[in-house]
Enzyme design. Structure first.
Site, short mmCIF file in Angstrom:
data_model
loop_
_atom_site.label_atom_id
_atom_site.label_comp_id
_atom_site.label_asym_id
_atom_site.label_seq_id
_atom_site.Cartn_x
_atom_site.Cartn_y
_atom_site.Cartn_z
N ARG A 16 -122.10 -82.84 16.07
CA ARG A 16 -121.72 -84.04 16.83
C ARG A 16 -122.48 -84.16 18.15
O ARG A 16 -122.39 -85.17 18.84
CB ARG A 16 -120.20 -84.02 17.08
CG ARG A 16 -119.40 -84.27 15.81
CD ARG A 16 -117.96 -83.81 15.93
NE ARG A 16 -117.82 -82.36 15.76
CZ ARG A 16 -116.66 -81.70 15.87
NH1 ARG A 16 -115.57 -82.36 16.16
NH2 ARG A 16 -116.62 -80.39 15.70
N GLU A 156 -106.19 -79.69 10.42
CA GLU A 156 -107.32 -80.36 11.05
C GLU A 156 -107.14 -81.86 10.98
O GLU A 156 -106.54 -82.38 10.02
CB GLU A 156 -108.62 -79.95 10.35
CG GLU A 156 -109.01 -78.51 10.58
CD GLU A 156 -109.08 -78.15 12.06
OE1 GLU A 156 -109.99 -78.64 12.75
OE2 GLU A 156 -108.21 -77.39 12.53
N ARG A 335 -142.69 -76.44 47.11
CA ARG A 335 -142.82 -76.03 45.71
C ARG A 335 -142.71 -74.51 45.58
O ARG A 335 -142.71 -73.78 46.58
CB ARG A 335 -144.15 -76.55 45.18
CG ARG A 335 -144.13 -78.09 45.02
CD ARG A 335 -145.51 -78.63 44.75
NE ARG A 335 -146.15 -77.93 43.65
CZ ARG A 335 -147.47 -77.86 43.48
NH1 ARG A 335 -148.28 -78.43 44.34
NH2 ARG A 335 -147.97 -77.21 42.46
#
Ligand code: UD1
Ligand code: CA
Length: 463
Positions: A16, A156, A335
């Protein structure tokens, strides 16, 4: 002492999520879902922790690194029951309780797990399942109880009858089970359900019908047991976790001027009396000292920031170290590999990379400093560029103490500017400069008076 084993289910892809990445590797507050579950489990100091891996097993195993964690491979994802079956060889000599948790419930705490195990042991049951009441039971398994309130089974969503769907008590997916019963029950599972999977949840009905003592324990805080199955659930949980982290740091003495717009990763630490403005992102392993001020719109990742540092509005700082009393911004970019010694100042439109900036040295406007080491009390003028790249290789620049670099200087690396050098404005420096020197380029300055008027007249004639 009873022995305790922990099994963490982490083999699924998480369909999902619609992702190429295994679900448990997705991040909450900057940390993989599984890391948090594992941390909560390890703090129980169990005798054994086994993680069931399958999808991207190598990555998942790397993430769990460290002693004390074992792995079991579930080659094919045939359901949560099948997943637990995969750990059996790791428990062949084990007698005691096994705590089963899912790798996708990241807000779970050690305290909740501990309380659950205590209740399992105090009542001397064969199987305990942790449940919760939810206003919206969504797609969780429903806990079905008999007329007298005893747990009967778990159903379920996809297999549930309408009446069962109406039940608001859900299965958190956390169980504590006697090992001998668990492995015997797993052998009896049948994939007779809508998904054709081996459901771990079916062991509850098995224990009940065998007449073994079984209980459902209600979780005190339902917010803790949420499972992540979709991107939307991940986003909702991120909000929950961010709210918790903000509260935590405010309680620890940090001011967040507009809390909802400050994003704090799990491993960040912030010192007392630091004030953080809106739209600040604190990522990765960032540590911030005490009494700092971050004005806002800052993206700070893996930085070590000392005490009383002032970060002005709008900066991007990554993998850098900022000493005490440094000042950075507005509009600065540090950086990776930048180290600012105490009291150094980096101003607007300055980029620094892989460089050391000495104590009380300043680069306040429009500069690029890369692969450079600068001593103390130096000043880097506006528009200074270290030319560190010749198209093939990177080269280093060294600038000594008290050097004054004039505006619009280009330093062609590799190069060393020794202490107390003055570089005149608009100089291209190609060779090392000895200490105490002045360096400039010879150029003639010419002025042609009346040139503009003459030029304009000529252009006008052409029309
Ligand atoms: C499961 C429960 C459900 C419960 C919910 C709580 C079952 C059948 N259902 O549903 O009752 O309400 O958790 O969050 O158990 N996994 C494997 N191998 C597999 C399948 C899953 O390792 O073959 C792992 C997944 O990686 C995941 C966990 O098990 O970490 C749970 O699986 P998931 O598919 O999310 O179960 P849910 O549908 O949420
Ligand atoms: Ca789940």
């Amino acid at each position: 002492m009873e022995r305790l084993g922990v099994v963490v289910l982490a083999a699924g892809l998480g369909k999902r999520m619609h992702s190429a990445q295994a679900k448990v590797l997705h991040r909450l507050a900057g940390k993989p879902l599984l890391s948090r579950v594992l941390q909560a489990a390890r703090r129980l100091h169990p005798d054994r922790v086994v993680v069931v891996v399958g999808h991207q097993a190598a990555e998942v195993q790397r993430l769990c690194g460290g002693e004390g964690v074992e792995f079991a491979v579930q080659p094919e994802q045939r359901g949560t029951g099948d997943a637990v079956r995969a750990v059996r060889p790791r428990f062949h000599d084990f007698h005691g309780d096994i705590l089963i948790v899912c790798g996708d419930t990241p807000l779970l705490t050690t305290g909740t797990l501990n309380g659950f195990i205590q209740q399992h042991r105090a009542r001397k049951v064969t199987l305990s399942v942790l449940t919760a009441y939810l206003d919206d039971p969504a797609n969780y398994g429903r806990v079905i109880r008999t007329g007298d309130g005893q747990v009967d089974k778990i159903v379920e969503t996809r297999d549930a009858l309408a009446a069962e769907l109406a039940v608001r008590e859900i299965n958190t997916g956390i169980y504590c089970v006697r090992a001998d019963f668990l492995f015997a029950a797993l052998e009896r599972l049948q994939p007779l359900n809508a998904q054709g999977e081996y459901y771990l949840t079916d062991i509850v009905a098995q224990a009940v019908s065998a007449g073994l003592p079984t209980q459902a324990v209600l979780a005190a805080d339902p917010a803790e047991i949420g499972g992540i199955n979709s991107r939307e659930e991940l986003a909702i949980m991120e909000k929950t976790r961010q709210a918790q982290l903000r509260s935590h740091w405010m309680a620890a003495g940090v001011t967040l001027e507009d809390p909802e717009t400050v994003y704090i990763d799990e491993d960040v630490t912030i010192g007392q009396d630091t004030v953080i403005g809106p739209n600040t992102h604190l990522k990765g392993k960032t540590t911030i000292g005490a009494r700092c001020r971050i004005d806002g719109s800052a993206y700070i990742e893996n930085c070590r920031i000392g005490d009383e540092v002032h970060i002005l509005f709008s900066v991007v700082l990554s993998d850098s170290e900022l000493g005490n009393h440094t000042e950075v911004g507005p509009f600065a970019h540090l950086r990776p590999g930048t180290v600012l010694a105490p009291r150094a100042e980096i101003g607007n439109f300055v980029e620094v990379k892989k460089s050391f900036v000495g104590e009380h040295t300043k680069a306040k406007h429009l500069a690029y400093i890369g692969d450079t080491e600068i001593g103390r009390d130096a000043n880097i003028g506006a528009g200074t560029i270290t030319c560190n790249y010749d198209g093939f290789r990177k080269h280093r620049t060294k600038i000594g103490d008290r050097v004054q670099v004039g505006s619009d200087t280009t330093l062609v690396a590799p190069i060393t500017i020794h202490d107390d050098v003055y570089i005149a404005t608009a100089t291209t420096v190609r060779h090392d400069v000895p200490a105490g020197s002045l360096v400039f380029n010879t150029r003639r300055e010419e002025v042609r008076e009346g040139w503009t008027a003459a030029k304009r007249a000529k252009e006008a004639e052409k029309k």
